[in-house]
Motif scaffolding. Sequence first.
Motif, PDB file in Angstrom:
ATOM      1  N   UNK A  99       0.833  -1.197   0.000  1.00 27.74           N
ATOM      2  CA  UNK A  99       0.000   0.000   0.000  1.00 27.74           C
ATOM      3  C   UNK A  99       0.870   1.249   0.000  1.00 27.74           C
ATOM      4  N   UNK A 100       0.253   2.370  -0.356  1.00 30.02           N
ATOM      5  CA  UNK A 100       1.030   3.607  -0.436  1.00 30.02           C
ATOM      6  C   UNK A 100       1.568   4.035   0.929  1.00 30.02           C
ATOM      7  N   UNK A 101       0.716   3.898   1.958  1.00 33.01           N
ATOM      8  CA  UNK A 101       1.163   4.274   3.301  1.00 33.01           C
ATOM      9  C   UNK A 101       2.312   3.385   3.765  1.00 33.01           C
ATOM     10  N   UNK A 102       2.219   2.091   3.380  1.00 33.64           N
ATOM     11  CA  UNK A 102       3.272   1.135   3.746  1.00 33.64           C
ATOM     12  C   UNK A 102       4.590   1.502   3.049  1.00 33.64           C
ATOM     13  N   UNK A 103       4.457   1.872   1.775  1.00 34.13           N
ATOM     14  CA  UNK A 103       5.643   2.240   0.996  1.00 34.13           C
ATOM     15  C   UNK A 103       6.356   3.428   1.640  1.00 34.13           C
ATOM     16  N   UNK A 104       5.547   4.424   2.069  1.00 34.73           N
ATOM     17  CA  UNK A 104       6.172   5.592   2.694  1.00 34.73           C
ATOM     18  C   UNK A 104       6.824   5.237   4.023  1.00 34.73           C
ATOM     19  N   UNK A 105       6.188   4.311   4.769  1.00 35.93           N
ATOM     20  CA  UNK A 105       6.785   3.853   6.032  1.00 35.93           C
ATOM     21  C   UNK A 105       8.143   3.216   5.765  1.00 35.93           C
ATOM     22  N   UNK A 106       8.188   2.390   4.709  1.00 34.87           N
ATOM     23  CA  UNK A 106       9.445   1.708   4.358  1.00 34.87           C
ATOM     24  C   UNK A 106      10.506   2.744   3.993  1.00 34.87           C
TER      25      UNK A 106
END
Lengths: 206, 231
Positions: free
Chosen positions: A116-123
């Motif tokens: 997900x986009x939020x997950x990508x930013x967290x990474x």
Amino acid sequence: MSHYWTSDLADRPSFFGRIDPRLRFFLFLSALGVISAAGGRLLFGATLFLIGVMLFSVAASAKFRRSVLRALLALLPFGAFVVFLMSLSRETGGPSPLLRGLCSLILIALFVTMMGFDELREVLRSLRVPSIFITLLGFVYRYFFLFREELEKMDMALKNRSFSSSRLEGWRLRALLIGQVLLRSYRRSEEVYRAMTARGYDRKER
Amino acid sequence: MIEVRGLSYRYPGGERALEGVSFAVRKGEAFAVVGPNGSGKTTLLLSLMGLLKFRGEIRIFGHQLNGKGLRELRRSIGFVFQDPDTQLFMPTVGEDVAFGPQQFGYSGDEAKRMVKEALRAVRMEGYEGRFTHRLSYGEKKKIALATALVLSPEILIFDEPTSNLDPASRREFLDLIGGLNCTRIFATHDMDMVRRIADRVLVLFEGRKAAECDVESLFKSPENLRKWRLA
């Protein structure tokens, strides 16, 4: 209007969803590196492997199947454009460009359905990527929908008022429409900058 | 609280937007700026935020509005743009509302607390993780208000706050604005809103000040309202 993007496509309870997001991101980058650098048999093997992964993921989850299909459908015009550009190049290089294009499509389709986009930013944050890049990524994500919506509305207005049956005229009007969207995006960027300034932004990254 | 003297602005093409506008806004009052389309209302509001290069003088809390100290002044002034898609530029509600506090150096926990409070103030608790593009227009308007409220401003400026809202959302939004204690300045065509909320009114017509009066006096003269294209 309905929207879908990585966060809607991402299927977290899936097999891939259970893998640590950083590892997923690392696998994606590695695969990207392999398909960029590999040639001949290795590239052919990578293509088969990726097709295998896609089939496995599709078989494992019905939601994943829908997500992969939607992602592939969304990416196909881009893929076709890349292939078209490649065909203009003097160096044909055999089937490699096509395989590379196919691999890229599958890889991106898998990636957006796995993360997900939020997950990508967290990474990206956990990998200490400079925050300005993450913020810019957020802006792109935020305004992608808005411009798509504007384009859809303008296209609707165009269809509503265009009576010419000429295909050429249709393409000409669509080109004008894209020009209008660019102008609107310029105006919007000025307005957004004002909104940011009003809330204390002074060109310094915090 | 706000004193404006001889405010003039021309668009880059040279076209006049405002000419010699002067007025004053008192602490705690709800001050409406009304006028037909193209009368210079939005230009006036943007000038109050120091977002345009104008001629004339604007004093806020006794400080002249110019490059020096402008950023600090903006901490005390919230601005709600007409189009919430302009105001909400971050992907999620939480990040958007936290943008202001982050710019002014609040810590992560402090900013989170402020975001929570601001969302509660606009009755949108629990929306922190929601994607901005998925909100309805009315929800976006409320979140836009939260982005302005988060720094507890002493002055709130609204550009056409009720435009494009359905009747229920409009009523809710008016209740929110009406319930605020700070000084409120709003540009609007919505004369019902003026009647309900405003204490005093500035009428702009063709870039000039046509009147500055209390709300009752404005509605006493239907001829003037027609002349200024407000009725």
